[in-house]
Design a protein around this motif. Sequence first.
Motif, mmCIF file in Angstrom:
data_model
loop_
_atom_site.group_PDB
_atom_site.id
_atom_site.type_symbol
_atom_site.label_atom_id
_atom_site.label_comp_id
_atom_site.label_asym_id
_atom_site.label_seq_id
_atom_site.Cartn_x
_atom_site.Cartn_y
_atom_site.Cartn_z
ATOM 1 N N TYR A 75 -0.797 -74.035 7.970
ATOM 2 C CA TYR A 75 -0.770 -72.680 7.422
ATOM 3 C C TYR A 75 -0.624 -72.676 5.903
ATOM 4 O O TYR A 75 -1.040 -71.722 5.242
ATOM 5 C CB TYR A 75 0.313 -71.864 8.132
ATOM 6 C CG TYR A 75 -0.097 -71.625 9.568
ATOM 7 C CD1 TYR A 75 -1.276 -70.945 9.847
ATOM 8 C CD2 TYR A 75 0.648 -72.138 10.634
ATOM 9 C CE1 TYR A 75 -1.709 -70.767 11.149
ATOM 10 C CE2 TYR A 75 0.226 -71.955 11.942
ATOM 11 C CZ TYR A 75 -0.955 -71.276 12.189
ATOM 12 O OH TYR A 75 -1.393 -71.106 13.478
ATOM 13 N N MET A 84 -4.146 -72.876 4.927
ATOM 14 C CA MET A 84 -4.796 -71.576 5.108
ATOM 15 C C MET A 84 -4.277 -70.522 4.141
ATOM 16 O O MET A 84 -4.642 -69.354 4.224
ATOM 17 C CB MET A 84 -4.596 -71.094 6.549
ATOM 18 C CG MET A 84 -5.344 -71.911 7.574
ATOM 19 S SD MET A 84 -5.084 -71.242 9.253
ATOM 20 C CE MET A 84 -6.175 -72.303 10.204
ATOM 21 N N GLN A 114 -1.399 -69.144 3.879
ATOM 22 C CA GLN A 114 -0.415 -68.184 4.338
ATOM 23 C C GLN A 114 0.826 -68.315 3.446
ATOM 24 O O GLN A 114 1.208 -69.423 3.058
ATOM 25 C CB GLN A 114 -0.035 -68.457 5.786
ATOM 26 C CG GLN A 114 -1.162 -68.239 6.770
ATOM 27 C CD GLN A 114 -1.545 -66.774 6.878
ATOM 28 O OE1 GLN A 114 -0.769 -65.949 7.349
ATOM 29 N NE2 GLN A 114 -2.759 -66.454 6.444
ATOM 30 N N ILE A 162 -2.096 -74.144 18.269
ATOM 31 C CA ILE A 162 -2.478 -73.546 16.986
ATOM 32 C C ILE A 162 -3.521 -72.459 17.198
ATOM 33 O O ILE A 162 -3.516 -71.423 16.514
ATOM 34 C CB ILE A 162 -2.987 -74.620 16.020
ATOM 35 C CG1 ILE A 162 -1.847 -75.586 15.651
ATOM 36 C CG2 ILE A 162 -3.579 -73.994 14.760
ATOM 37 C CD1 ILE A 162 -0.679 -74.946 14.921
ATOM 38 N N ARG A 163 -4.417 -72.649 18.153
ATOM 39 C CA ARG A 163 -5.398 -71.597 18.475
ATOM 40 C C ARG A 163 -4.673 -70.305 18.841
ATOM 41 O O ARG A 163 -5.038 -69.216 18.364
ATOM 42 C CB ARG A 163 -6.299 -72.029 19.629
ATOM 43 C CG ARG A 163 -7.398 -71.031 19.970
ATOM 44 C CD ARG A 163 -8.120 -71.385 21.254
ATOM 45 N NE ARG A 163 -7.311 -71.081 22.436
ATOM 46 C CZ ARG A 163 -7.240 -69.875 23.010
ATOM 47 N NH1 ARG A 163 -7.919 -68.851 22.512
ATOM 48 N NH2 ARG A 163 -6.486 -69.679 24.079
ATOM 49 N N ASN A 218 -2.925 -68.766 15.813
ATOM 50 C CA ASN A 218 -3.904 -68.101 14.951
ATOM 51 C C ASN A 218 -4.226 -66.700 15.452
ATOM 52 O O ASN A 218 -4.378 -65.752 14.666
ATOM 53 C CB ASN A 218 -5.196 -68.920 14.878
ATOM 54 C CG ASN A 218 -5.044 -70.203 14.079
ATOM 55 O OD1 ASN A 218 -4.088 -70.362 13.323
ATOM 56 N ND2 ASN A 218 -5.988 -71.117 14.250
ATOM 57 N N ILE A 243 -5.328 -64.700 12.187
ATOM 58 C CA ILE A 243 -5.984 -65.555 11.202
ATOM 59 C C ILE A 243 -7.494 -65.393 11.320
ATOM 60 O O ILE A 243 -8.053 -65.497 12.414
ATOM 61 C CB ILE A 243 -5.599 -67.033 11.428
ATOM 62 C CG1 ILE A 243 -4.088 -67.227 11.258
ATOM 63 C CG2 ILE A 243 -6.396 -67.954 10.520
ATOM 64 C CD1 ILE A 243 -3.595 -67.058 9.854
ATOM 65 N N ASP A 244 -8.146 -65.145 10.215
ATOM 66 C CA ASP A 244 -9.595 -64.966 10.188
ATOM 67 C C ASP A 244 -10.273 -66.330 10.042
ATOM 68 O O ASP A 244 -10.312 -66.908 8.946
ATOM 69 C CB ASP A 244 -9.976 -64.046 9.027
ATOM 70 C CG ASP A 244 -11.466 -63.728 8.998
ATOM 71 O OD1 ASP A 244 -12.224 -64.330 9.794
ATOM 72 O OD2 ASP A 244 -11.860 -62.874 8.178
ATOM 73 N N LEU A 245 -10.804 -66.847 11.144
ATOM 74 C CA LEU A 245 -11.424 -68.162 11.124
ATOM 75 C C LEU A 245 -12.883 -68.132 10.686
ATOM 76 O O LEU A 245 -13.575 -69.150 10.755
ATOM 77 C CB LEU A 245 -11.303 -68.816 12.505
ATOM 78 C CG LEU A 245 -9.885 -69.185 12.920
ATOM 79 C CD1 LEU A 245 -9.887 -69.865 14.282
ATOM 80 C CD2 LEU A 245 -9.222 -70.093 11.893
ATOM 81 N N ASN A 255 -10.352 -71.238 5.874
ATOM 82 C CA ASN A 255 -9.711 -71.473 7.171
ATOM 83 C C ASN A 255 -10.535 -72.391 8.055
ATOM 84 O O ASN A 255 -9.983 -73.196 8.817
ATOM 85 C CB ASN A 255 -9.439 -70.139 7.866
ATOM 86 C CG ASN A 255 -8.375 -69.333 7.153
ATOM 87 O OD1 ASN A 255 -7.612 -69.864 6.342
ATOM 88 N ND2 ASN A 255 -8.307 -68.037 7.434
ATOM 89 N N MET A 302 -9.141 -75.996 9.581
ATOM 90 C CA MET A 302 -9.199 -76.372 10.992
ATOM 91 C C MET A 302 -9.961 -77.687 11.173
ATOM 92 O O MET A 302 -9.573 -78.540 11.980
ATOM 93 C CB MET A 302 -9.833 -75.257 11.822
ATOM 94 C CG MET A 302 -8.967 -74.011 11.934
ATOM 95 S SD MET A 302 -7.366 -74.306 12.735
ATOM 96 C CE MET A 302 -7.879 -74.504 14.444
ATOM 97 N N ASN A 324 -10.888 -64.510 15.396
ATOM 98 C CA ASN A 324 -9.903 -65.521 15.779
ATOM 99 C C ASN A 324 -10.512 -66.649 16.590
ATOM 100 O O ASN A 324 -9.888 -67.690 16.761
ATOM 101 C CB ASN A 324 -8.781 -64.913 16.633
ATOM 102 C CG ASN A 324 -8.106 -63.724 16.000
ATOM 103 O OD1 ASN A 324 -7.858 -62.747 16.688
ATOM 104 N ND2 ASN A 324 -7.793 -63.800 14.718
#
Length: 354
Positions: A92, A95, A97, A268-269, A272, A277-279, A284, A288, A350
């Motif tokens: 994170y 990412m 965060q 983690i999926r 998220n 979380i915007d994958l 991001n 991953m 996500n």
Amino acid sequence: MRAALGLMVMAAIFGFLSFKHYFNNSISLVPTDETLSHRQLSSSWIRRHPERGVSSWARNNFSPLSASPDEKEVILFWHIPKSGGSTAKSIYRCMDQSIASRLKPNVSHIKDKELIAFEPYGKRGGTFVNVDMTTKSGIRRAERMGLVPSGKADILFAMDLAFAGDHLFDRQHKGRMLGLFRHPVKRLESKFYYLQKADWEKTYRPDWANMSILEWATSQNKESNIMVKNLAGVGFHDTATEVDLRVAMRTLEKRFVVGLTDEMKESIRRFNIVMNIDLTTPTNQRCMRKFFGHGNLKTNSNSHPSLEPGSPAWDVLAQDNALDIQLYEYIVQLFDQQREVINSYATIVNEIHL
């Protein structure tokens, strides 16, 4: 006449005392979160009282699993040592965060009088808030400075879950709890070998390198059922009970999104999804791929010999942590059960697969 009057007075006193005894006993039958009986934590009682049995700080300050996540919720991540919390923090951080945990003193801004979210290591080094979540005094400072209401942190990493949950969140600023869990014996085994070498840790123990794990388990290990104790509000040096175990189970069931160290990618999926979380963003997606895209998860791991179940050292650690082992087995069940409800939260952003 006086004799009759005396008898009446005695009868009145006896009646009052009898009523007081009945009243006190009746009050004691009303369960509190800290003194729930085995009967009151039975399956039938729980069905009739769906929110009872949850630790009060968790019930009051955190959203239930049944409620869809709110983008305004701040995440409290329970960082249980040697269970994957450092890896989750690295993910994170990658990412971007905004993280509240602990920084090295020379970059921490810990003495500033105002909260700030800043990048101590540059653009790709992650965003942090100038608090220390590893000590009670640090958590109290964060409370006084209004960490959660400020909205400066997306995710808080804390080892003292109950203290952080009780002091940093409230009914007006409810959070969401996540955590990674590992078999208690394997976690303690990893701790024993890790702290022999980790001279960068405050808890570095080079003297452990001169003893066997059986000797350490028998004479040096101070941990006993720390997960149950933390969830049920039991002191570190106190003894946890079966009732505390049921409170811990209930609190996890109703207020926690659980992850497993042995199922890191799936965990983690789910995290998220809960954190929205915007994958679809390049950053991001890169993160991953960095941690999960090449077959081997990048972790804060330390190679060491593995204990065999039934070995003397395993049995000593298992006996000292019997309630935590029962709790872990329940967590494994929850992990399977929560898949459907977590998937129901998901949006298209996500669910980008590697």
